[in-house]
Design an enzyme around this catalytic site. Structure first.
Site, short mmCIF file in Angstrom:
data_model
loop_
_atom_site.label_atom_id
_atom_site.label_comp_id
_atom_site.label_asym_id
_atom_site.label_seq_id
_atom_site.Cartn_x
_atom_site.Cartn_y
_atom_site.Cartn_z
N GLU A 111 89.26 39.41 -21.21
CA GLU A 111 87.96 40.05 -21.43
C GLU A 111 88.10 41.31 -22.27
OE1 GLU A 111 85.60 38.23 -17.59
OE2 GLU A 111 86.22 40.33 -17.47
N CYS A 361 84.93 49.74 -15.49
CA CYS A 361 86.35 50.00 -15.23
C CYS A 361 86.79 49.33 -13.93
CB CYS A 361 86.56 51.51 -15.15
SG CYS A 361 88.26 51.99 -14.80
#
Length: 390
Positions: A111, A361
């Protein structure tokens, strides 16, 4: 790739029964290797500069579109080389403008995240398929580990994103200004491929980014960090996440091998060699409710970092299924931040971006064929499993 062997093939070469040799992906080559490639083809080294400009300045992957390259050379290139970046398997767009791409790398996916802001656009890039470090608060770490990404699969993430964003100028998307090696994987465990990829990001014939706009984040592979400092100068961020070894041993297991003192010593050595960091490192600290976010932890962190020039980036933890943590409340983060500022530290609380598409994150997962068998071990032990693992 240190040695490049090219068998020149001419456009009118006679066909043969043996299978054609595998084409060289030019995205795997930095400028030195690209020049070597063209010299072995019997061409002048400057051809490398021409081709790199087409590849990286114009996101061109079609030799026939390279109009300042003569037709004979274009024909030869089509026979021995290719420009192949990972393809987009899935695209997701957040309500805040963040875009996440699942990119196909062989039979798996990694990703990549594009994060636009008013004054910049940051691309978060992966370095491995999965991650071997097993940080307890990170979704990627729960997927296990399969392999390192090739140079072409790392720089190819930047190339693919730049091509997509460039094609969408009418939408007002900002071109990529910053790259952070903060996606899936530990970059320092793939230095062989990460360094050439970052060199292409910095190269004027590559993406031409400033060394202050390319950031590598590490959890603390000390020997590799020392090697990095002898090889390339980029901005450095460190995934510290704890104020002492007791907590860090539990949530960042590599600390059991390279403890905080060893890690920060290596960081200071890097800063002595680096111009990109302007004398200080970015310390990343994920805020885990009642784990590492108390005022006593803030005082411990200030003492821990007193000899390391830094700014501190507090990161509200981003949840994923099966994780045994909670996100610190805003009030706890605020108190923690104020303690650090009283010591004179520059403190930034990171704004969460893309969490509605699992792009924030610690949330990147991709599709990983786990060579470590981590999921099976967790099943056997009766431990909770991230639903994205199965």
């Amino acid at each position: 790739m240190s040695d490049i062997h090219v068998t020149p093939v001419f456009a009118d070469a006679a066909p043969c029964a043996s299978p054609a040799p595998e084409k060289i992906n030019l995205l795997d080559l930095d400028r030195r290797q690209m020049r070597e490639f063209f010299v072995q083809m019997g061409e002048k080294p400057f051809r490398a500069d021409q081709i790199m400009k087409w590849i990286y300045h114009y996101c061109c992957d079609d030799f026939d579109a390279m109009t300042d390259i003569n037709k004979v050379l274009r024909a030869r290139l089509k026979q021995v080389a290719e420009i192949r970046a990972p393809e987009v398997a899935v695209e997701q767009r957040s309500s805040d403008g963040t875009i996440k791409w699942a990119l196909q790398v062989g039979d798996q996916r990694v990703e990549t995240v594009y994060i636009p802001e008013d004054d910049r656009a940051t691309l978060c890039v992966s370095s491995q398929v999965g991650c071997a470090l097993e940080c307890k608060f990170c979704s990627t770490a729960q997927q296990g580990f399969n392999r390192n990404l090739r140079v072409s699969e790392i720089i190819g993430q930047v190339w693919r994103a730049a091509k997509i964003i460039g094609a969408q100028k009418v939408t007002g998307n900002r071109p990529i200004t910053n790259v952070v090696m903060m996606g899936m994987g530990e970059p320092l465990l793939n230095l062989t491929n990460v360094i050439p990829a970052m060199e292409i990001m910095l190269d004027d014939f590559g993406f031409g980014l400033s060394k202050r706009r390319v950031t590598l984040s590490t959890s603390g592979v000390v020997p590799a960090l020392d090697k990095l400092g002898d090889t390339i100068d980029v901005a450095l961020a460190i995934s510290l996440h704890a104020p002492n070894d007791t907590i860090r041993d539990e949530i960042v297991p590599i600390n059991r091998k390279y403890n905080i003192d060893m890690f920060l010593g290596s960081v200071r050595r890097y800063l002595e060699k680096s111009n990109a960091n302007q004398g200080r490192v970015t310390v990343e600290y994920v805020m885990l409710d009642h784990i590492n976010d108390g005022t006593e932890h803030a005082h411990q962190l200030a003492e821990c970092l007193k000899d390391t020039p830094c700014k501190i980036n507090l990161i509200p933890w981003n949840p994923f299924p099966g994780a045994p943590f909670g996100r610190s409340s805003n009030s706890r983060i605020d108190r923690f931040s104020k303690v650090l500022m009283e010591y004179g530290f520059t403190v930034i609380v990171r704004k969460t971006r893309g969490d509605d598409i699992d792009a924030a994150c610690g949330q990147l997962a991709g599709e990983v064929i786990d060579r470590t068998k981590r999921t099976l071990k967790k099943q056997a032990a009766g431990e909770p499993i991230n639903v994205r693992e199965v």
